[in-house]
Design a protein around this motif. Structure first.
Motif, PDB file in Angstrom:
ATOM      1  N   LYS A  84       0.575  -1.149   0.199  1.00 49.89           N
ATOM      2  CA  LYS A  84      -0.092   0.187  -0.197  1.00 49.89           C
ATOM      3  C   LYS A  84       0.163   1.327  -0.063  1.00 49.89           C
ATOM      4  CE  LYS A  84      -4.302   2.489   2.460  1.00 49.89           C
ATOM      5  NZ  LYS A  84      -5.363   2.360   3.195  1.00 49.89           N
ATOM      6  N   ARG A  85       0.942   2.301  -0.657  1.00 50.75           N
ATOM      7  CA  ARG A  85       1.269   3.605  -0.582  1.00 50.75           C
ATOM      8  C   ARG A  85       0.114   4.669  -0.605  1.00 50.75           C
ATOM      9  NH1 ARG A  85       6.431   4.111  -3.759  1.00 50.75           N
ATOM     10  NH2 ARG A  85       7.514   2.376  -2.684  1.00 50.75           N
ATOM     11  N   GLU A  86       1.121   5.719  -0.081  1.00 51.54           N
ATOM     12  CA  GLU A  86      -0.103   6.726   0.697  1.00 51.54           C
ATOM     13  C   GLU A  86       0.198   7.710  -1.144  1.00 51.54           C
ATOM     14  OE1 GLU A  86       1.602   8.483   4.499  1.00 51.54           O
ATOM     15  OE2 GLU A  86       0.838   6.433   5.067  1.00 51.54           O
ATOM     16  N   GLY A  87      -1.278   9.062  -0.828  1.00 48.82           N
ATOM     17  CA  GLY A  87      -1.078   9.726  -1.912  1.00 48.82           C
ATOM     18  C   GLY A  87      -1.980   8.957  -3.367  1.00 48.82           C
ATOM     19  N   PRO A  88      -1.646   9.614  -4.045  1.00 45.32           N
ATOM     20  CA  PRO A  88      -2.993   9.028  -5.492  1.00 45.32           C
ATOM     21  C   PRO A  88      -2.697   8.725  -6.295  1.00 45.32           C
ATOM     22  CG  PRO A  88      -2.835  12.265  -4.726  1.00 45.32           C
ATOM     23  CD  PRO A  88      -1.748  11.555  -3.816  1.00 45.32           C
ATOM     24  N   LEU A  89      -3.477   8.200  -6.844  1.00 40.53           N
ATOM     25  CA  LEU A  89      -3.102   6.926  -7.750  1.00 40.53           C
ATOM     26  C   LEU A  89      -2.655   8.196  -8.674  1.00 40.53           C
ATOM     27  CD1 LEU A  89      -2.559   3.810  -8.272  1.00 40.53           C
ATOM     28  CD2 LEU A  89      -5.116   4.496  -9.509  1.00 40.53           C
ATOM     29  N   PRO A  90      -2.895   8.613  -9.428  1.00 36.39           N
ATOM     30  CA  PRO A  90      -2.113   9.722 -10.571  1.00 36.39           C
ATOM     31  C   PRO A  90      -0.589  10.017 -10.704  1.00 36.39           C
ATOM     32  CG  PRO A  90      -4.682  10.154 -10.880  1.00 36.39           C
ATOM     33  CD  PRO A  90      -4.033   9.552  -9.370  1.00 36.39           C
ATOM     34  N   ASP A  91      -0.711  10.391  -9.234  1.00 35.79           N
ATOM     35  CA  ASP A  91       1.091  11.095  -8.795  1.00 35.79           C
ATOM     36  C   ASP A  91       1.493   9.211  -8.633  1.00 35.79           C
ATOM     37  OD1 ASP A  91       0.172  13.390  -7.798  1.00 35.79           O
ATOM     38  OD2 ASP A  91      -1.556  12.825  -7.951  1.00 35.79           O
ATOM     39  N   LEU A  92       1.140   8.783  -8.574  1.00 33.82           N
ATOM     40  CA  LEU A  92       2.295   7.632  -6.969  1.00 33.82           C
ATOM     41  C   LEU A  92       2.866   6.440  -9.451  1.00 33.82           C
ATOM     42  CD1 LEU A  92       0.764   6.137  -4.854  1.00 33.82           C
ATOM     43  CD2 LEU A  92       2.720   6.976  -4.830  1.00 33.82           C
ATOM     44  N   LEU A  93       1.815   6.600  -9.897  1.00 31.98           N
ATOM     45  CA  LEU A  93       2.223   6.454 -11.460  1.00 31.98           C
ATOM     46  C   LEU A  93       2.816   6.888 -12.450  1.00 31.98           C
ATOM     47  CD1 LEU A  93      -1.066   5.358 -12.776  1.00 31.98           C
ATOM     48  CD2 LEU A  93       0.239   3.905 -11.194  1.00 31.98           C
ATOM     49  N   VAL A  94       2.543   7.891 -11.971  1.00 33.03           N
ATOM     50  CA  VAL A  94       3.509   9.205 -12.946  1.00 33.03           C
ATOM     51  C   VAL A  94       4.632   9.644 -12.134  1.00 33.03           C
ATOM     52  CG1 VAL A  94       3.792  11.292 -13.774  1.00 33.03           C
ATOM     53  CG2 VAL A  94       1.375  10.561 -14.598  1.00 33.03           C
TER      54      VAL A  94
END
Length: 470
Positions: free
Chosen positions: A175-185
Motif C-alpha cells: 500500500k502506498r500513500e498518495g493519489p494514484l495518478p501521482d504515484l503512477l507518474v
C-alpha cells in the motif's frame, strides 16, 4: 598506407561506439513511444474537443503541438476487451475477452493469450514498461512481465483505490500513500530517467476517471468549485445529481491531466521530447447522463435518482474517444485528421510508425494509418466494426457497423432492439429508425448494412453466427 590506417582507426572508433547496438546510438536513431490511456474518458470530456468547462490543458497541449484525430473509435465499449484489442490488433470474440474480466473470471484463469505489440518492440531492442492498469489476467502466465514488459508497476485487476492504493511494486504488493495518478507518474518519470539512453516504449495506463471518481487532491477538485456544469439533461434525470457526478468526473480527469503535465515537463528536461511519439487516448467513451444512462456500454438507465436496469449500447458516446499525438520531429503543430480510425489498428500503427517489421504468422486486423503522420495518404476507409457481449451483471450480444453517415447495431438473442441511426441528421443518435413499419429507404439501408456486418462477422469467425452458418 597512413591514410588507410587513419580511416580504419576512425571506423574502429565508430564501430566500438555503436557496437552491439549501443544504447546511445539506438536512442539517437530510433524514436521512443509513450502510450497514455485513461479509463472511461469520453471524447466530449476534453477541452480540445469543444468542452469549455473541463480543465485539460496538458491533454490539449499534446494535440495542439501535434495532431488531433476527430474520428477515433474503439471496437468495444468496456475496458478489458477494449484494452486487449488495443494491444493485440484482434477483436474481442477472437480473444475470448468480450466483457470486463470479473474477479471470479480472473481467478478461473481468464486472460489475454494473443501476442501484443509491446512484446514485438521488446524483441526489437526497446525497453518496455507498463505502469498502471492491466486487467487482462491475474494468473502468472498473463503477468505483464510474461507479455512483453520489462518493467511493471501497477495493478493486475480492474482497479484500486484512487487514494492510498495497493500496488505491485518490484514484484511485491504494498500500500502506498498518495493519489494514484501521482504515484503512477512518479514511477513513469523514474522509468524515463533510467531509459533515456535507450529506445523505450512506455504504456502509462490510468485507472481514472473510472468510478469512484474520488477522492482527488484539492488542487484538482478546486478547479470546479462554484462551477455550474453545462450538459444536456435527458428527460427524467435529476439535474443536480447529474451535474454533481460530472463535476466529480471532471476533477478525476484533471488529476490525470496535471500529471501528464509533469511527464511532458520531464521529457523536455531530459531533451527527449523531439524524438518521442506521445499518444493520448481512452479505452472507450462514457455517458454520465447522456442518453439517460450511467457510465459506458454496460450502463444503467438513470431516472428520478434511481439506478435502473442495464442499457447495453454502442452509441458514439460509448465508443468514440479522444486521440491526440505529439512528435515534434515529425508532426507539425495544429495537424488534424478526420479519417476514421479504431483501436484495433494500434498494433499495425505502432509498428508502422516506428518502422518496425510486422511479425510473421500473427493474425492482425485494422490498418496502418501511420503514413498520415508523415504527410502521406492512406486508402479510404468506409466502415468500422464493433462488438460487445455483455455477460457480467446482464446479458447482451451486439454487433455494430458504422459508416460516416450511418450506424447499424444488431442485437442478437434480443427482439426489437436493433438500431439504425442517420448520423448526418441525427449525430447524437436520438432517433432509432428501426421499427416494425419502417419507410422503404430505411429498411433497405438497414438490410444493406446488416449484409456488410455479417460478411465481416464471417471473416473473424464470430461465434454468434455459428448456429446459422455451420
Amino acid at each position: 598506407m597512413k591514410a588507410f590506417s587513419l580511416a580504419a582507426s576512425l571506423s574502429l572508433v565508430l564501430f566500438s561506439i555503436c557496437t552491439g547496438v549501443s544504447d546511445s546510438c539506438l536512442a539517437a536513431e530510433r524514436p521512443n513511444l509513450i502510450s497514455i490511456v485513461t479509463d472511461d474518458q469520453g471524447r466530449w470530456a476534453m477541452g480540445l474537443y469543444g468542452n469549455k468547462q473541463i480543465q485539460t490543458p496538458h491533454m490539449d497541449q499534446i494535440g495542439r503541438e501535434g495532431a488531433v484525430f476527430t474520428n477515433a473509435f474503439v471496437a468495444t465499449p468496456v475496458c478489458s476487451p477494449s484494452r486487449a484489442t488495443f494491444l493485440s490488433g484482434r477483436y474481442p470474440t477472437e480473444l475470448k475477452i468480450t466483457d470486463y474480466i470479473s474477479p471470479d473470471e480472473a481467478q478461473e484463469g481468464a486472460g489475454l493469450h494473443a501476442p501484443i505489440w509491446p512484446a514485438v518492440l521488446q524483441k526489437q531492442g526497446y525497453q518496455t514498461a507498463l505502469i498502471g492498469k492491466w486487467h487482462l489476467g491475474e494468473h502468472p502466465q498473463f503477468h505483464p512481465h510474461k507479455k512483453g514488459f520489462d518493467h511493471f508497476m501497477g495493478f493486475l485487476s480492474g482497479g484500486t483505490r484512487p487514494m492510498d492504493p495497493t500496488l505491485e511494486i518490484n514484484g511485491k504488493t504494498e500500500k502506498r500513500e498518495g493519489p494514484l495518478p501521482d504515484l503512477l507518474v512518479d514511477d513513469a518519470i523514474q522509468f524515463l530517467r533510467q531509459s533515456q539512453d535507450k529506445p523505450f516504449a512506455l504504456c502509462l495506463h490510468f485507472r481514472a476517471p473510472h468510478t469512484p471518481y474520488g477522492p482527488v487532491p484539492a488542487e484538482d477538485s478546486s478547479l470546479y468549485e462554484g462551477v455550474e456544469i453545462e450538459m444536456p439533461i435527458a428527460k427524467g434525470l435529476i439535474e443536480e445529481q447529474i451535474k454533481q457526478k460530472n463535476k466529480e468526473y471532471y476533477a478525476s480527469i484533471s488529476s490525470v491531466d496535471r500529471n501528464i503535465g509533469r511527464l511532458l515537463k520531464e521529457l523536455d528536461r531530459l531533451k527527449l521530447s523531439d524524438n518521442t511519439l506521445v499518444i493520448f487516448t481512452s479505452d472507450h467513451g462514457y455517458n454520465n447522463g447522456r442518453h439517460g444512462i450511467s457510465t459506458k456500454g454496460n450502463g444503467h438507465w438513470l431516472a428520478g435518482g434511481v439506478t435502473g436496469p442495464k442499457r447495453p449500447n454502442m452509441w458514439d458516446t460509448s465508443i468514440r474517444v479522444p486521440l491526440v499525438m505529439r512528435w515534434p520531429k515529425v508532426i507539425p503543430p495544429g495537424t488534424r485528421f478526420d479519417e476514421m480510425v479504431s483501436n484495433v489498428d494500434m498494433f499495425k500503427f505502432v509498428l508502422g510508425v516506428l518502422k518496425s517489421p510486422q511479425p510473421e504468422g500473427v493474425p492482425l486486423h485494422g490498418i496502418d494509418y501511420s503514413p498520415l503522420l508523415f504527410g502521406k495518404p492512406i486508402p479510404e476507409r468506409k466502415v468500422i466494426f464493433g462488438q460487445y457481449d455483455l455477460h457480467n451483471n446482464g446479458l447482451a450480444y451486439m454487433r455494430m457497423i458504422r459508416t460516416e453517415k450511418f450506424k447499424f447495431v444488431k442485437h442478437y438473442r434480443a427482439r426489437y432492439m436493433d438500431e439504425l441511426y442517420d448520423l448526418e441528421t441525427d449525430p447524437d443518435e436520438t432517433r432509432n429508425l428501426v421499427r416494425r413499419r419502417m419507410p422503404p429507404q430505411w429498411k433497405e439501408k438497414a438490410a444493406e448494412l446488416e449484409t456488410q456486418l455479417i460478411e465481416w462477422q464471417k471473416s473473424i469467425q464470430d461465434p454468434i453466427l455459428k448456429p446459422a452458418y455451420q
